[in-house]
Structure formats: structure tokens, C-alpha cells
Design a protein around this motif. Structure first.
Motif, PDB file in Angstrom:
ATOM      1  N   MET A   1       4.160 -42.813 -31.000  1.00 15.96           N
ATOM      2  CA  MET A   1       2.756 -43.466 -30.973  1.00 15.96           C
ATOM      3  C   MET A   1       1.968 -43.254 -29.818  1.00 15.96           C
ATOM      4  N   ASN A   2       2.655 -43.234 -28.547  1.00 14.41           N
ATOM      5  CA  ASN A   2       1.680 -43.055 -27.327  1.00 14.41           C
ATOM      6  C   ASN A   2       1.184 -41.690 -27.450  1.00 14.41           C
ATOM      7  N   TYR A   3       1.836 -40.655 -28.183  1.00 15.93           N
ATOM      8  CA  TYR A   3       1.099 -39.303 -28.070  1.00 15.93           C
ATOM      9  C   TYR A   3      -0.285 -39.440 -28.813  1.00 15.93           C
ATOM     10  N   TYR A   4      -0.059 -40.179 -29.987  1.00 16.52           N
ATOM     11  CA  TYR A   4      -1.465 -40.454 -31.115  1.00 16.52           C
ATOM     12  C   TYR A   4      -2.362 -41.152 -30.062  1.00 16.52           C
ATOM     13  N   LEU A   5      -2.167 -42.280 -29.420  1.00 17.35           N
ATOM     14  CA  LEU A   5      -3.159 -42.857 -28.658  1.00 17.35           C
ATOM     15  C   LEU A   5      -3.624 -42.101 -27.323  1.00 17.35           C
ATOM     16  N   LYS A   6      -2.849 -41.306 -27.032  1.00 15.66           N
ATOM     17  CA  LYS A   6      -3.434 -40.233 -25.646  1.00 15.66           C
ATOM     18  C   LYS A   6      -4.523 -39.479 -26.381  1.00 15.66           C
ATOM     19  N   THR A   7      -4.318 -38.885 -27.542  1.00 16.41           N
ATOM     20  CA  THR A   7      -5.095 -37.981 -28.267  1.00 16.41           C
ATOM     21  C   THR A   7      -6.400 -38.780 -28.560  1.00 16.41           C
ATOM     22  N   LEU A   8      -6.224 -39.821 -28.972  1.00 17.54           N
ATOM     23  CA  LEU A   8      -7.488 -40.586 -29.370  1.00 17.54           C
ATOM     24  C   LEU A   8      -8.096 -40.947 -27.916  1.00 17.54           C
ATOM     25  N   GLN A   9      -7.623 -40.994 -27.044  1.00 16.32           N
ATOM     26  CA  GLN A   9      -8.624 -41.341 -25.558  1.00 16.32           C
ATOM     27  C   GLN A   9      -9.148 -40.171 -25.331  1.00 16.32           C
ATOM     28  N   ASN A  10      -8.725 -39.008 -25.514  1.00 12.55           N
ATOM     29  CA  ASN A  10      -9.116 -37.627 -25.179  1.00 12.55           C
ATOM     30  C   ASN A  10      -9.820 -36.966 -26.368  1.00 12.55           C
ATOM     31  N   TYR A  11     -10.360 -37.821 -27.137  1.00 10.56           N
ATOM     32  CA  TYR A  11     -10.840 -37.523 -28.510  1.00 10.56           C
ATOM     33  C   TYR A  11     -12.000 -36.333 -28.582  1.00 10.56           C
ATOM     34  N   ALA A  12     -12.644 -35.994 -27.564  1.00 13.67           N
ATOM     35  CA  ALA A  12     -13.831 -34.987 -27.443  1.00 13.67           C
ATOM     36  C   ALA A  12     -13.436 -33.979 -26.252  1.00 13.67           C
ATOM     37  N   ASN A  13     -12.454 -34.156 -26.022  1.00 11.64           N
ATOM     38  CA  ASN A  13     -11.925 -33.174 -24.603  1.00 11.64           C
ATOM     39  C   ASN A  13     -11.181 -32.059 -25.248  1.00 11.64           C
ATOM     40  N   PHE A  14     -12.002 -30.869 -25.154  1.00 15.70           N
ATOM     41  CA  PHE A  14     -11.738 -29.547 -25.470  1.00 15.70           C
ATOM     42  C   PHE A  14     -11.245 -28.682 -24.525  1.00 15.70           C
ATOM     43  N   SER A  15     -10.995 -29.283 -23.385  1.00 16.95           N
ATOM     44  CA  SER A  15     -10.613 -28.497 -22.435  1.00 16.95           C
ATOM     45  C   SER A  15      -8.952 -28.956 -21.996  1.00 16.95           C
ATOM     46  N   GLY A  16      -8.236 -28.081 -21.251  1.00 15.47           N
ATOM     47  CA  GLY A  16      -6.972 -28.329 -20.610  1.00 15.47           C
ATOM     48  C   GLY A  16      -5.944 -28.138 -22.039  1.00 15.47           C
ATOM     49  N   ARG A  17      -4.985 -28.570 -21.788  1.00 15.45           N
ATOM     50  CA  ARG A  17      -3.646 -28.073 -22.606  1.00 15.45           C
ATOM     51  C   ARG A  17      -3.089 -29.428 -23.078  1.00 15.45           C
ATOM     52  N   ALA A  18      -2.382 -29.281 -24.397  1.00 15.07           N
ATOM     53  CA  ALA A  18      -1.780 -30.367 -25.002  1.00 15.07           C
ATOM     54  C   ALA A  18      -0.229 -29.802 -25.340  1.00 15.07           C
ATOM     55  N   ARG A  19       0.665 -30.536 -25.140  1.00 17.51           N
ATOM     56  CA  ARG A  19       2.010 -30.043 -25.309  1.00 17.51           C
ATOM     57  C   ARG A  19       2.282 -30.216 -27.211  1.00 17.51           C
ATOM     58  N   ARG A  20       3.423 -29.709 -27.377  1.00 19.25           N
ATOM     59  CA  ARG A  20       3.756 -29.676 -28.708  1.00 19.25           C
ATOM     60  C   ARG A  20       3.862 -31.138 -29.295  1.00 19.25           C
ATOM     61  N   THR A  21       4.502 -31.880 -28.488  1.00 22.25           N
ATOM     62  CA  THR A  21       4.746 -33.275 -28.909  1.00 22.25           C
ATOM     63  C   THR A  21       3.390 -33.883 -29.178  1.00 22.25           C
ATOM     64  N   GLU A  22       2.486 -33.888 -28.386  1.00 19.72           N
ATOM     65  CA  GLU A  22       1.126 -34.511 -28.566  1.00 19.72           C
ATOM     66  C   GLU A  22       0.553 -34.053 -29.774  1.00 19.72           C
TER      67      GLU A  22
END
Length: 109
Positions: A1-22
Motif C-alpha cells: 500500500m505504501n508504494y501505491y501512496l508513493k506513486t500518488l504523491q509523485n503523480y505527475a513526476n515523469f523524471s527519475g526511476r521507479a522500482r518494479r515493486t512500485e
């Protein structure tokens, strides 16, 4: 659930990297919520709640997908290639820093 919330916090961030779990936890929770809203929509004979949720999650979903492509060293445009994007989203990301940023496994949150 933390990864879901982390994605929502970065909702319009198209730069950087995201792990498979996220990425995959976002897909999982998004699918579950859409399924529940769809069932509720069937019961009350309207799909407005599911449609609103889908539209609200469209930008965060694309953003986490682009960041996932960056993690494997590919451009975000690879999301548009059917099946190839699934393969890229499933493989492990680059171990070291690539052109899109630091390895997300090394970043302590």
C-alpha cells in the motif's frame, strides 16, 4: 500500500526511476479499486464512479510507467510499444546510476 501512496504523491513526476515493486503494486491496487468500483457501478446501474477514478489515475499511471521504463534504461516512449513494455516492466532495472537518475534501491526513503 505504501508504494501505491508513493506513486500518488509523485503523480505527475515523469523524471527519475521507479522500482518494479512500485509499478506493480500501483497496477495491483489500481485494478482492485477499479474492480470494486465496477461492481458497485453494476449494483447501482451507473459507471460514473469507475470512470472518474480511471480518469483521476490516468496521469499517475502513465507517470509511474514512464519512471519504470527509465529504471531499465529506456525512454518513456517505450510504453507505446505493445508487449515490449510488459517485458521491460517485468525485468530488473539497472543496478547503477543511469541517464535517468540513481538506482531507486539505493535511495533510502
Amino acid at each position: 500500500m505504501n508504494y501505491y501512496l508513493k506513486t500518488l504523491q509523485n503523480y505527475a513526476n515523469f523524471s527519475g526511476r521507479a522500482r518494479r515493486t512500485e509499478f506493480w503494486y500501483f497496477i495491483l491496487f489500481n485494478g482492485i479499486i477499479l474492480l470494486v468500483l465496477g461492481l458497485i457501478g453494476v449494483l447501482i446501474k451507473t459507471s460514473v464512479f469507475g470512470n472518474i477514478y480511471f480518469l483521476a489515475m490516468l496521469v499517475p499511471g502513465i507517470a509511474v510507467g514512464v519512471r519504470r521504463m527509465h529504471d531499465v534504461g529506456k525512454s518513456g516512449w517505450c510504453l507505446l510499444i505493445p508487449f515490449y513494455n510488459f517485458v521491460l516492466a517485468s525485468i530488473e532495472g539497472d543496478d547503477l546510476t543511469n541517464q535517468y537518475g540513481l538506482d531507486p534501491k539505493d535511495i533510502i526513503a
